[in-house]
Design an enzyme around this catalytic site. Structure first.
Site, mmCIF file in Angstrom:
data_model
loop_
_atom_site.group_PDB
_atom_site.id
_atom_site.type_symbol
_atom_site.label_atom_id
_atom_site.label_comp_id
_atom_site.label_asym_id
_atom_site.label_seq_id
_atom_site.Cartn_x
_atom_site.Cartn_y
_atom_site.Cartn_z
ATOM 1 N N LYS A 101 36.782 32.101 18.629
ATOM 2 C CA LYS A 101 37.854 33.016 18.258
ATOM 3 C C LYS A 101 37.377 34.460 18.160
ATOM 4 O O LYS A 101 38.039 35.370 18.633
ATOM 5 C CB LYS A 101 38.469 32.622 16.902
ATOM 6 C CG LYS A 101 39.151 31.274 16.888
ATOM 7 C CD LYS A 101 39.925 31.041 15.584
ATOM 8 C CE LYS A 101 39.115 31.289 14.330
ATOM 9 N NZ LYS A 101 37.934 30.410 14.211
ATOM 10 N N GLU A 160 39.811 37.579 10.398
ATOM 11 C CA GLU A 160 39.782 36.694 9.217
ATOM 12 C C GLU A 160 41.013 36.891 8.326
ATOM 13 O O GLU A 160 40.889 37.032 7.095
ATOM 14 C CB GLU A 160 38.501 36.940 8.398
ATOM 15 C CG GLU A 160 37.210 36.790 9.181
ATOM 16 C CD GLU A 160 36.650 35.375 9.224
ATOM 17 O OE1 GLU A 160 37.439 34.397 9.139
ATOM 18 O OE2 GLU A 160 35.423 35.257 9.347
ATOM 19 N N CYS A 187 40.002 26.226 14.933
ATOM 20 C CA CYS A 187 38.993 25.885 13.932
ATOM 21 C C CYS A 187 37.751 26.766 14.116
ATOM 22 O O CYS A 187 37.734 27.646 14.972
ATOM 23 C CB CYS A 187 38.629 24.402 14.043
ATOM 24 S SG CYS A 187 37.930 23.941 15.642
ATOM 25 N N MET A 188 36.717 26.509 13.318
ATOM 26 C CA MET A 188 35.463 27.248 13.495
ATOM 27 C C MET A 188 34.777 26.802 14.787
ATOM 28 O O MET A 188 35.010 25.697 15.273
ATOM 29 C CB MET A 188 34.539 27.019 12.291
ATOM 30 C CG MET A 188 35.010 27.770 11.052
ATOM 31 S SD MET A 188 33.987 27.465 9.592
ATOM 32 C CE MET A 188 32.511 28.393 10.016
ATOM 33 N N CYS A 234 33.568 18.936 19.461
ATOM 34 C CA CYS A 234 33.198 18.131 18.297
ATOM 35 C C CYS A 234 31.681 17.994 18.205
ATOM 36 O O CYS A 234 31.028 17.599 19.170
ATOM 37 C CB CYS A 234 33.859 16.759 18.387
ATOM 38 S SG CYS A 234 33.376 15.667 17.034
HETATM 39 ZN ZN LIG Z 1 34.489 13.673 17.620
#
Ligand SMILES: [Zn+2]
Length: 199
Positions: free
Chosen positions: A24, A97, A19-20, A153
């Site tokens: 990466k 990308e 994910c972002m 997160c």
């Molecule tokens: Zn979370």
């Protein structure tokens, strides 16, 4: 990362995904630099759509920088490769990308690897709806090496593998375009528990 010994001119595909905010781009730049140190002829491409930071460079959130060539489509990558290879052998091709390129890129990547090129590819595995992103979905099965990186997160600090698009402070609706670079949206890395599936 798994490593593959390079016997003669065997090519392969390395996919960096996730994910972002998973680091990466940092990993992509690091991996390309290793080959540059070894004087392996390296060409790096990125789709023209992504002009957030710099047109001729790929720049990570932490400021690492890599020169690249902007391309409109996968044919341009093949053309540039063929032109370069007439002058000198190309050992490494980097593509950033990859989810923003047309679907022809998957065959181009396969062909380059078959010709002995190490193809290092970077791309998001899921869009903001958490559906598989084009090109990356296929490369997940064809790549010899896959590194799926995790973010943290933004809400609870757990490991995260989803990207939440936020518009005006709330999760974006599912009928918004998959690729959106308007500047009004922002993104958060979110875990399974904190991610809100767009309605
Ligand atoms: Zn979370």
């Amino acid at each position: 990362m798994n490593t593959i010994r390079n016997f003669n001119s065997t090519g392969w595909i390395e996919l960096i995904t996730g994910c972002m905010f998973a680091g990466k781009t940092e990993e992509f730049i690091k991996r390309i630099h290793r080959h540059k140190f070894a004087k392996n002829k390296t060409i790096v491409f990125k789709p023209l759509i992504d002009t957030r930071y710099s047109e001729k460079h790929i720049i990570s959130h932490s400021g690492a920088k890599l020169e690249c060539i902007n391309v409109e489509n996968s044919h341009k990558i093949l053309d540039y490769y063929h032109k370069t290879v007439k002058k000198e052998p190309v050992k490494v091709v980097g593509i950033d990308e990859v989810q923003f390129l047309d679907e022809g890129i998957v065959d181009v990547i396969e062909m380059l690897a078959n010709q002995g090129v190490i193809v290092i590819v970077n791309g998001l595995d899921k869009d903001f709806r958490s559906n598989p992103f084009k090109n990356v979905d296929k490369l997940l099965s064809s790549a010899e090496v896959v590194d799926k990186l995790l973010a943290v997160c933004f809400q609870c600090g757990a490991d995260a593998n989803r990207t939440q698009r936020i518009v005006n402070g709330v999760p974006a609706k599912s009928d918004e375009p998959t690729i959106l670079i308007s500047g009004n949206e922002k993104y958060e890395a979110r875990c399974r528990k904190c991610y809100i599936r767009p309605e």
